[in-house]
Design an enzyme around this catalytic site. Sequence first.
Site, PDB file in Angstrom:
ATOM      1  N   TYR A  12       1.077  -1.578  -0.121  1.00  0.00           N
ATOM      2  CA  TYR A  12      -0.185   0.243   0.376  1.00  0.00           C
ATOM      3  C   TYR A  12       0.952   1.193  -0.423  1.00  0.00           C
ATOM      4  O   TYR A  12       0.602   1.797  -1.111  1.00  0.00           O
ATOM      5  CB  TYR A  12      -0.761   0.062   1.329  1.00  0.00           C
ATOM      6  CG  TYR A  12      -1.130   0.905   1.355  1.00  0.00           C
ATOM      7  CD1 TYR A  12      -2.261   2.363   0.429  1.00  0.00           C
ATOM      8  CD2 TYR A  12      -1.435   1.850   2.782  1.00  0.00           C
ATOM      9  CE1 TYR A  12      -3.022   3.211   0.976  1.00  0.00           C
ATOM     10  CE2 TYR A  12      -2.716   2.543   3.058  1.00  0.00           C
ATOM     11  CZ  TYR A  12      -3.116   3.507   2.189  1.00  0.00           C
ATOM     12  OH  TYR A  12      -3.923   4.778   3.070  1.00  0.00           O
ATOM     13  N   PHE A  73       9.972  -0.248   3.360  1.00  0.00           N
ATOM     14  CA  PHE A  73       8.658  -1.141   3.441  1.00  0.00           C
ATOM     15  C   PHE A  73       8.610  -1.952   4.176  1.00  0.00           C
ATOM     16  O   PHE A  73       7.673  -2.213   4.801  1.00  0.00           O
ATOM     17  CB  PHE A  73       7.694  -0.587   3.120  1.00  0.00           C
ATOM     18  CG  PHE A  73       7.123   1.175   2.241  1.00  0.00           C
ATOM     19  CD1 PHE A  73       6.865   2.164   3.476  1.00  0.00           C
ATOM     20  CD2 PHE A  73       8.212   1.845   1.516  1.00  0.00           C
ATOM     21  CE1 PHE A  73       6.861   3.382   2.672  1.00  0.00           C
ATOM     22  CE2 PHE A  73       8.404   3.403   0.636  1.00  0.00           C
ATOM     23  CZ  PHE A  73       7.898   4.120   1.788  1.00  0.00           C
ATOM     24  N   ALA A  75       7.589  -5.493   5.834  1.00  0.00           N
ATOM     25  CA  ALA A  75       7.091  -5.883   6.888  1.00  0.00           C
ATOM     26  C   ALA A  75       5.632  -6.312   7.306  1.00  0.00           C
ATOM     27  O   ALA A  75       4.435  -6.383   5.566  1.00  0.00           O
ATOM     28  CB  ALA A  75       6.802  -5.360   8.329  1.00  0.00           C
ATOM     29  N   TYR A 141       4.566  -6.684  17.509  1.00  0.00           N
ATOM     30  CA  TYR A 141       4.746  -5.436  16.126  1.00  0.00           C
ATOM     31  C   TYR A 141       5.111  -4.384  16.602  1.00  0.00           C
ATOM     32  O   TYR A 141       5.994  -3.765  15.829  1.00  0.00           O
ATOM     33  CB  TYR A 141       3.172  -4.956  15.278  1.00  0.00           C
ATOM     34  CG  TYR A 141       3.245  -4.304  14.564  1.00  0.00           C
ATOM     35  CD1 TYR A 141       3.613  -4.361  13.800  1.00  0.00           C
ATOM     36  CD2 TYR A 141       2.615  -3.198  14.472  1.00  0.00           C
ATOM     37  CE1 TYR A 141       4.059  -3.509  12.148  1.00  0.00           C
ATOM     38  CE2 TYR A 141       2.956  -2.116  14.059  1.00  0.00           C
ATOM     39  CZ  TYR A 141       3.083  -2.203  12.620  1.00  0.00           C
ATOM     40  OH  TYR A 141       3.048  -0.918  11.768  1.00  0.00           O
ATOM     41  N   PHE A 169       0.675   7.884  11.770  1.00  0.00           N
ATOM     42  CA  PHE A 169      -0.468   7.251  12.559  1.00  0.00           C
ATOM     43  C   PHE A 169      -0.908   7.122  11.866  1.00  0.00           C
ATOM     44  O   PHE A 169      -0.015   5.669  11.061  1.00  0.00           O
ATOM     45  CB  PHE A 169      -0.461   8.904  12.930  1.00  0.00           C
ATOM     46  CG  PHE A 169       0.199   8.984  14.271  1.00  0.00           C
ATOM     47  CD1 PHE A 169       1.933   9.606  14.113  1.00  0.00           C
ATOM     48  CD2 PHE A 169      -0.867   9.430  15.203  1.00  0.00           C
ATOM     49  CE1 PHE A 169       1.859   9.688  15.666  1.00  0.00           C
ATOM     50  CE2 PHE A 169       0.272   9.389  16.470  1.00  0.00           C
ATOM     51  CZ  PHE A 169       1.512   9.666  16.344  1.00  0.00           C
ATOM     52  N   ASN A 170      -1.974   7.162  11.231  1.00  0.00           N
ATOM     53  CA  ASN A 170      -2.988   6.266  11.038  1.00  0.00           C
ATOM     54  C   ASN A 170      -2.911   6.613   9.054  1.00  0.00           C
ATOM     55  O   ASN A 170      -3.607   7.559   8.930  1.00  0.00           O
ATOM     56  CB  ASN A 170      -4.602   6.078  11.418  1.00  0.00           C
ATOM     57  CG  ASN A 170      -5.049   5.316  12.558  1.00  0.00           C
ATOM     58  OD1 ASN A 170      -4.308   5.883  13.246  1.00  0.00           O
ATOM     59  ND2 ASN A 170      -5.347   4.163  12.684  1.00  0.00           N
ATOM     60  N   PHE A 208     -15.714  -0.396  18.241  1.00  0.00           N
ATOM     61  CA  PHE A 208     -15.513  -1.684  19.409  1.00  0.00           C
ATOM     62  C   PHE A 208     -15.147  -0.518  20.577  1.00  0.00           C
ATOM     63  O   PHE A 208     -14.140   0.376  21.026  1.00  0.00           O
ATOM     64  CB  PHE A 208     -13.738  -2.257  19.857  1.00  0.00           C
ATOM     65  CG  PHE A 208     -14.167  -2.943  18.864  1.00  0.00           C
ATOM     66  CD1 PHE A 208     -14.896  -4.170  19.161  1.00  0.00           C
ATOM     67  CD2 PHE A 208     -13.274  -3.076  16.749  1.00  0.00           C
ATOM     68  CE1 PHE A 208     -14.741  -5.620  17.959  1.00  0.00           C
ATOM     69  CE2 PHE A 208     -14.214  -4.672  16.000  1.00  0.00           C
ATOM     70  CZ  PHE A 208     -14.858  -5.293  16.458  1.00  0.00           C
ATOM     71  N   ARG A 221      -8.075   8.939  15.998  1.00  0.00           N
ATOM     72  CA  ARG A 221      -7.133   8.604  15.704  1.00  0.00           C
ATOM     73  C   ARG A 221      -6.778  10.074  14.596  1.00  0.00           C
ATOM     74  O   ARG A 221      -7.893  10.341  14.402  1.00  0.00           O
ATOM     75  CB  ARG A 221      -7.642   7.733  14.664  1.00  0.00           C
ATOM     76  CG  ARG A 221      -7.544   5.813  15.733  1.00  0.00           C
ATOM     77  CD  ARG A 221      -6.659   5.782  16.585  1.00  0.00           C
ATOM     78  NE  ARG A 221      -6.337   4.693  17.652  1.00  0.00           N
ATOM     79  CZ  ARG A 221      -6.713   4.627  18.792  1.00  0.00           C
ATOM     80  NH1 ARG A 221      -6.945   5.536  19.190  1.00  0.00           N
ATOM     81  NH2 ARG A 221      -7.106   3.662  19.905  1.00  0.00           N
TER      82      ARG A 221
HETATM   83  N1  NAD Z   1      -0.948   0.482   7.050  1.00  0.00           N
HETATM   84  C1  NAD Z   1      -0.350   1.835   7.675  1.00  0.00           C
HETATM   85  O1  NAD Z   1      -2.121   2.581   8.811  1.00  0.00           O
HETATM   86  C2  NAD Z   1       0.727   2.010   8.453  1.00  0.00           C
HETATM   87  C3  NAD Z   1       0.810   2.765  10.374  1.00  0.00           C
HETATM   88  C4  NAD Z   1       2.075   2.275  10.326  1.00  0.00           C
HETATM   89  C5  NAD Z   1       3.173   1.653   9.662  1.00  0.00           C
HETATM   90  N2  NAD Z   1       3.565   0.865   8.582  1.00  0.00           N
HETATM   91  C6  NAD Z   1       4.347   0.515   8.333  1.00  0.00           C
HETATM   92  O2  NAD Z   1       4.194   0.666   6.922  1.00  0.00           O
HETATM   93  C7  NAD Z   1       4.667  -0.274   6.160  1.00  0.00           C
HETATM   94  C8  NAD Z   1       4.075  -0.254   4.694  1.00  0.00           C
HETATM   95  O3  NAD Z   1       2.770  -0.742   5.768  1.00  0.00           O
HETATM   96  P1  NAD Z   1       0.948  -0.834   4.351  1.00  0.00           P
HETATM   97  O4  NAD Z   1       0.083  -0.691   5.005  1.00  0.00           O
HETATM   98  O5  NAD Z   1       1.653  -0.835   2.563  1.00  0.00           O
HETATM   99  O6  NAD Z   1       1.735  -3.013   4.341  1.00  0.00           O
HETATM  100  P2  NAD Z   1       1.788  -3.716   3.565  1.00  0.00           P
HETATM  101  O7  NAD Z   1       1.100  -5.082   3.781  1.00  0.00           O
HETATM  102  O8  NAD Z   1       0.341  -3.283   2.352  1.00  0.00           O
HETATM  103  O9  NAD Z   1       2.853  -4.246   1.895  1.00  0.00           O
HETATM  104  C9  NAD Z   1       4.007  -4.617   3.128  1.00  0.00           C
HETATM  105  C10 NAD Z   1       4.501  -4.585   1.566  1.00  0.00           C
HETATM  106  O10 NAD Z   1       6.613  -6.015   2.043  1.00  0.00           O
HETATM  107  C11 NAD Z   1       6.499  -6.658   1.655  1.00  0.00           C
HETATM  108  N3  NAD Z   1       7.015  -7.967   2.433  1.00  0.00           N
HETATM  109  C12 NAD Z   1       6.722  -8.237   2.927  1.00  0.00           C
HETATM  110  N4  NAD Z   1       7.705  -8.782   4.071  1.00  0.00           N
HETATM  111  C13 NAD Z   1       8.961  -9.190   2.776  1.00  0.00           C
HETATM  112  C14 NAD Z   1      10.286 -10.185   2.756  1.00  0.00           C
HETATM  113  N5  NAD Z   1      10.133 -10.323   3.724  1.00  0.00           N
HETATM  114  N6  NAD Z   1      10.531  -9.901   1.796  1.00  0.00           N
HETATM  115  C15 NAD Z   1       9.780  -8.952   0.857  1.00  0.00           C
HETATM  116  N7  NAD Z   1       8.726  -8.485   0.387  1.00  0.00           N
HETATM  117  C16 NAD Z   1       8.036  -8.072   1.523  1.00  0.00           C
HETATM  118  C17 NAD Z   1       4.832  -7.521   1.483  1.00  0.00           C
HETATM  119  O11 NAD Z   1       5.035  -8.400   0.265  1.00  0.00           O
HETATM  120  C18 NAD Z   1       4.165  -5.704   0.722  1.00  0.00           C
HETATM  121  O12 NAD Z   1       4.306  -5.805  -0.299  1.00  0.00           O
HETATM  122  C19 NAD Z   1       5.068  -0.988   7.177  1.00  0.00           C
HETATM  123  O13 NAD Z   1       6.171  -1.322   7.374  1.00  0.00           O
HETATM  124  C20 NAD Z   1       4.191  -0.874   8.021  1.00  0.00           C
HETATM  125  O14 NAD Z   1       4.690  -1.656   9.373  1.00  0.00           O
HETATM  126  C21 NAD Z   1       2.002   1.235   8.444  1.00  0.00           C
END
Ligand code: NAD
Length: 325
Positions: A12, A73, A75, A141, A169-170, A208, A221
Amino acid sequence: MTKTLITGGAGYIGSHAAKALASLDREVVILDSLVAGHRDFLKWGEFEEGDLADTAFLKDVFARHDISEVLHFAAFIAVGESVEKPGMYYGNNVRNTLNLLDAMMEAGVKRMVFSSTAAVYGEPVTSVIAENHPLSPLSPYAWSKRMIEQILADYGKAYGLKHICLRYFNAAGADPNNEVGERHQPETHLIPLILHAALGLRDNITIFGTDYPTPDGTCLRDYIHVTDLADAHVRALDYLGSGGDSGAFNLGNGNGFSVREIIDVAREITGKDIVVAEAARRPGDSPALVSSSIAARETLGWEPRLGDIREIIRTAWDWHQKDLA
Ligand SMILES: NC(=O)c1ccc[n+]([C@@H]2O[C@H](COP(=O)([O-])OP(=O)(O)OC[C@H]3O[C@@H](n4cnc5c(N)ncnc54)[C@H](O)[C@@H]3O)[C@@H](O)[C@H]2O)c1
């Protein structure tokens, strides 16, 4: 020319960052295993399909591309799942980040912008959270992100790694041109879940906790548009590239919206009567998480441009209608 490696660029937020860099004619390489990412999000840059667990693959990627900097990113991201499967989260988030860092150090790549989270703060002790708020993660996490922040600081001291931790944040909304958006499976985030209800893909949206000490009893939030997050990443890379110091920055709008307010705005934008179910509080949910992002504004020159909650929900709605049609 500067070439940026984006881990998790098929996800994302990473895909929006890829678009932001490509729209500035910057060279981008996306590394993603597609464990949670999407091939149709790969619209910008070259693609290297593989996993951060694979150290030979990582070495090969750095050997074949002249990478200058990394946006990290990749994770696992679900808080609840991390409580049930901590090993999976520490393995992918912490151990695999070590693999990435070691490959970077070996290749002489010394700049990283890392996706951290507001969850590193835990239960807030102030109404608005600044970067010097105590760090007290509540889940594996959040701990994994906190540990990586520490690891980055230690690699900074030992090897001269320069890094910026961006504590989101979100994250919400979608690309205003509707080229990419949010698609998590399973979806756990509030706005997409509400929009799934609006599209008839779920019967209702559950609130919730309706007895929190907030104006309408539901949690507050801070929602930040994903395109504004992407812009902050570009600014953080440029800041490090021009010799800026390592640090951590919050990314939020500085406004708290309650769950009920978000549902009301979603009803207005979608024109749908979204059915609400009320349930007890979930353990670990804070009444309010609102950011101070003054440091990112002052140091990175970052300013959210799509901060209006209607704009955030409208772009998400445009995307979900297209994506889930
Ligand atoms: N979405 C949120 O609101 C939010 C808030 C705070 C932090 N984050 C952080 O932002 C980052 C991105 O979040 P997102 O919502 O885009 O998540 P997402 O799941 O859409 O994207 C994560 C991407 O990482 C890839 N991935 C995971 N593990 C992998 C690995 N071992 N090797 C290669 N690729 C791998 C996945 O295939 C995926 O495409 C994350 O680190 C998340 O913790 C997100």
